[in-house]
Design a protein around this motif. Structure first.
Motif, PDB file in Angstrom:
ATOM      1  N   VAL A 204       0.847  -1.186   0.000  1.00 13.93           N
ATOM      2  CA  VAL A 204       0.000   0.000   0.000  1.00 13.93           C
ATOM      3  C   VAL A 204       0.888   1.243   0.000  1.00 13.93           C
ATOM      4  O   VAL A 204       2.087   1.171   0.261  1.00 13.93           O
ATOM      5  N   GLY A 205       0.273   2.365  -0.305  1.00 11.89           N
ATOM      6  CA  GLY A 205       1.003   3.628  -0.257  1.00 11.89           C
ATOM      7  C   GLY A 205       1.624   3.990  -1.584  1.00 11.89           C
ATOM      8  O   GLY A 205       1.505   3.266  -2.582  1.00 11.89           O
ATOM      9  N   PRO A 206       2.327   5.112  -1.648  1.00 16.18           N
ATOM     10  CA  PRO A 206       2.865   5.625  -2.914  1.00 16.18           C
ATOM     11  C   PRO A 206       3.943   4.749  -3.541  1.00 16.18           C
ATOM     12  O   PRO A 206       4.198   4.859  -4.735  1.00 16.18           O
ATOM     13  N   GLU A 207       4.581   3.876  -2.742  1.00 12.41           N
ATOM     14  CA  GLU A 207       5.640   3.024  -3.287  1.00 12.41           C
ATOM     15  C   GLU A 207       5.156   1.628  -3.633  1.00 12.41           C
ATOM     16  O   GLU A 207       5.947   0.758  -3.994  1.00 12.41           O
ATOM     17  N   ALA A 208       3.853   1.411  -3.551  1.00 10.42           N
ATOM     18  CA  ALA A 208       3.301   0.083  -3.851  1.00 10.42           C
ATOM     19  C   ALA A 208       3.485  -0.254  -5.327  1.00 10.42           C
ATOM     20  O   ALA A 208       3.446   0.632  -6.194  1.00 10.42           O
ATOM     21  N   GLU A 209       3.674  -1.532  -5.598  1.00  6.15           N
ATOM     22  CA  GLU A 209       3.792  -2.011  -6.972  1.00  6.15           C
ATOM     23  C   GLU A 209       2.410  -2.329  -7.529  1.00  6.15           C
ATOM     24  O   GLU A 209       1.595  -2.971  -6.870  1.00  6.15           O
ATOM     25  N   ARG A 210       2.186  -1.897  -8.742  1.00  2.30           N
ATOM     26  CA  ARG A 210       0.957  -2.218  -9.463  1.00  2.30           C
ATOM     27  C   ARG A 210       1.222  -3.474 -10.290  1.00  2.30           C
ATOM     28  O   ARG A 210       2.084  -3.475 -11.169  1.00  2.30           O
ATOM     29  N   PRO A 211       0.514  -4.615 -10.058  1.00  4.54           N
ATOM     30  CA  PRO A 211       0.721  -5.804 -10.883  1.00  4.54           C
ATOM     31  C   PRO A 211       0.162  -5.578 -12.280  1.00  4.54           C
ATOM     32  O   PRO A 211      -1.014  -5.243 -12.432  1.00  4.54           O
ATOM     33  N   ASP A 212       0.997  -5.731 -13.303  1.00  9.53           N
ATOM     34  CA  ASP A 212       0.593  -5.362 -14.656  1.00  9.53           C
ATOM     35  C   ASP A 212       0.457  -6.545 -15.602  1.00  9.53           C
ATOM     36  O   ASP A 212      -0.556  -6.686 -16.282  1.00  9.53           O
ATOM     37  N   ALA A 213       1.494  -7.376 -15.684  1.00  9.31           N
ATOM     38  CA  ALA A 213       1.508  -8.377 -16.752  1.00  9.31           C
ATOM     39  C   ALA A 213       2.155  -9.666 -16.272  1.00  9.31           C
ATOM     40  O   ALA A 213       3.048  -9.658 -15.418  1.00  9.31           O
ATOM     41  N   LEU A 214       1.701 -10.774 -16.865  1.00  8.47           N
ATOM     42  CA  LEU A 214       2.273 -12.087 -16.605  1.00  8.47           C
ATOM     43  C   LEU A 214       2.585 -12.726 -17.951  1.00  8.47           C
ATOM     44  O   LEU A 214       1.708 -12.846 -18.809  1.00  8.47           O
TER      45      LEU A 214
END
Length: 549
Positions: free
Chosen positions: A235-245
């Motif tokens: 969570v928060g501004p440094e969280a990773e957004r899961p995009d692709a597999l």
């Protein structure tokens, strides 16, 4: 909100795109200065996670770029420590360090806007000879060329890999929006997804050099992908957004593999997995960009796409790429983003044709064989210095019928003359003559757009695609543009010239040149190729001289 009280996700995405357009005299919102005290660490580390050191492998040799681009793969390498090390070395690793005075900074194989690198890489694999005797989810740490063990998944691996080829690996890609937002503010979401496309293409080329097939598994929902990669609790501004597999396979996978989703049983077990290590902080403080949170939430995929999404179109005219010397691995590692063009270099029409042909989504051709969706990005080419081809503004259609759709929404008076090039190229001359000043103007007055051989504005069929499939397609349009950019980078290197992406451009100034009406096409990314001018003050250092191995 719609009449039924549901959020208009498509409207949020379209409004974000409109809001973050650069315009003369009014750029998209950002801090307007560099807050060096909060500059994010370009390398994510998971403190406390076990580490597995990867072999460094080679930065030369391997198959020629021509063979890989055409889908002619070498015999498949075994999945082992050496090949996994080579895969990441050729896709997401450091390529060099640059030094000026007492300042040093790293470059990477995968390009990134501002060299900020929001993209993180993951590996999901069963046991790997010479590396591990257990199934796990790993995070790749490029600074040290090693894998951090994020989770042991022995219990879930059989269910997770069910339905995939017997010998398969999964590579995950995520984005940390803060890394780009620190410098670019609200427009950063766009750049993160350009970079995701660059990385996706880089993994595709790296896998092919090992004889492996690469396919985007593009049916997973946002939550399913977060469960597989272990990003759900960030969570928060440094969280990773899961995009692709991405699926990497030693045998050519069935087309239905692109529709893979983990079973409910696999997801249940993943829900009880213990994730190892915690993400080390990247910055002591942050500037919050609420609009990025909004568009990121709007473009999450909440259900699997309809079957009609998995219908990749290709060029109607078969073609072959003219041979070029140069092993792909050497070109991959020597790639650099040009910062200045000489304004004099020219190329022949055959070379220009070759570059454009390499951007077409023909069956089996890299990196577009990895993408299971129809192409929606087309190239507006500002041609400056191509021998035997008149200078001017050209449109390259990358899907059948694109020129007809464009003609219906472009202004009257454009020439629409079919260029005398390879029959496989749907290249149309729109405006003849010197377009150097126009290229410079629409690219935020940057000389690099007019001093090259040719510049490109990538036009995407934004709103028509989003209306059919949903707001989540907005990200994939940027991925497609980024993948095209990676092709242009490598083709330029093979030709002995330079290239660079241009993230700063005046969106509507491009539209005004064409008289574009409505949201049928939108400028998404700019690029330029030409005679690179290197800065003699900079020293280039080996990428992994700091490692003891």
């Amino acid at each position: 909100m719609s009449a039924r009280g549901t959020v208009d996700w498509l409207g949020v995405a379209v409004a974000y795109h409109e809001r973050t357009k650069h315009r003369p005299g009014r750029f998209a919102r950002s801090l307007g200065y560099m807050d060096w005290a909060t500059q994010p660490d370009p390398f994510r580390r998971f403190a406390g996670a076990p580490e597995l050191v990867l072999p460094l492998g080679s930065t030369d040799g391997g198959p020629p770029l021509d063979e890989l681009s055409a889908g002619c793969l070498p015999p498949a390498a075994e999945f082992d420590a050496l090949s996994i090390g080579q895969l990441f070395r050729d896709s997401l690793a450091l390529s060099a360090w640059k030094e000026h005075g007492e300042t040093r900074w790293p470059l990477r194989v995968n390009p990134s806007s501002g060299n900020l690198h929001p993209t993180e890489g993951y590996l999901v694999a069963r046991s790997i000879p010479g590396l591990s005797d257990f199934a796990a989810v790993y995070h790749y740490r490029p600074h040290d060329h090693l894998l951090e063990v994020r989770a042991h998944i022995e219990e879930v691996a059989p269910a997770l890999f069910e339905g995939l080829p017997p010998e398969a690996l999964l590579v995950g890609l995520t984005s940390i929006h803060w890394r780009e937002a620190w410098k670019y503010g609200e427009r950063a979401f766009r750049y993160c997804h350009h970079d995701l496309g660059h990385a996706l293409a880089a993994v595709s080329y790296a896998a092919a050099a090992l004889g492996w097939h690469c396919r985007l598994l593009d049916a997973l929902t946002h939550d399913e992908l977060a469960a597989v990669l272990g990003t759900g609790e960030q969570v928060g501004p440094e969280a990773e957004r899961p995009d692709a597999l991405l699926l990497l396979s030693r045998v050519e996978p069935e087309p239905l593999c692109s529709r893979f989703r983990p079973s409910n049983r696999a997801l249940d077990v993943l829900g009880s997995v213990t994730w190892l290590g915690s993400p080390a902080p990247l910055s002591p403080d942050h500037e919050h960009w609420e609009v990025i949170d909004e568009v990121a939430h709007a473009t999450e995929r909440r259900q699997s796409p309809r079957d009609s999404y998995f219908t990749p179109h290709s060029v109607t005219q078969p073609f072959e790429l003219t041979p070029r010397s140069g092993p792909a691995r050497r070109l991959i590692h020597q790639r650099r983003s040009a910062v200045e063009m000489d304004g004099t270099t020219s190329i022949g029409k055959d070379s220009f044709e070759r570059i454009l042909l390499a951007t077409l989504p023909s069956p089996g051709h890299l990196p577009f064989a990895a993408l299971p969706f129809a192409p929606r990005v087309h190239l507006l080419c500002f041609v400056h210095r191509v021998s035997d081809l008149d200078p001017g503004l050209y449109l390259l259609e990358r899907a059948p019928g694109a020129a007809s759709r464009a003609r219906a929404i472009f202004r009257e008076g454009l020439l629409w003359e079919r260029a005398e090039v390879s029959p496989a190229l749907g290249l149309h001359l729109l405006v003849p003559g010197d377009v150097r000043q126009a290229a410079k103007l629409v690219s935020c007055h940057q000389d690099i757009a007019s001093d090259g051989v040719f510049a490109v504005a990538m036009l995407a069929e934004v709103e028509p695609g989003l209306e059919v499939h949903g707001a989540w397609l907005y990200e994939r349009l940027h991925w497609e543009a980024g993948a095209i950019g990676q092709v242009l980078y490598l083709e330029a290197e093979a030709l002995g010239i330079g290239a660079t992406g241009i993230g700063c451009f005046f969106d509507d100034a491009v539209h005004e040149i064409l008289g574009l009406r409505g949201g049928g096409m939108q400028a998404l990314y700019h690029f330029t190729l030409g005679g690179r001018v290197d800065d003699p003050r900079l020293r280039t250092l080996e990428p992994y001289a700091h490692l003891s191995r």
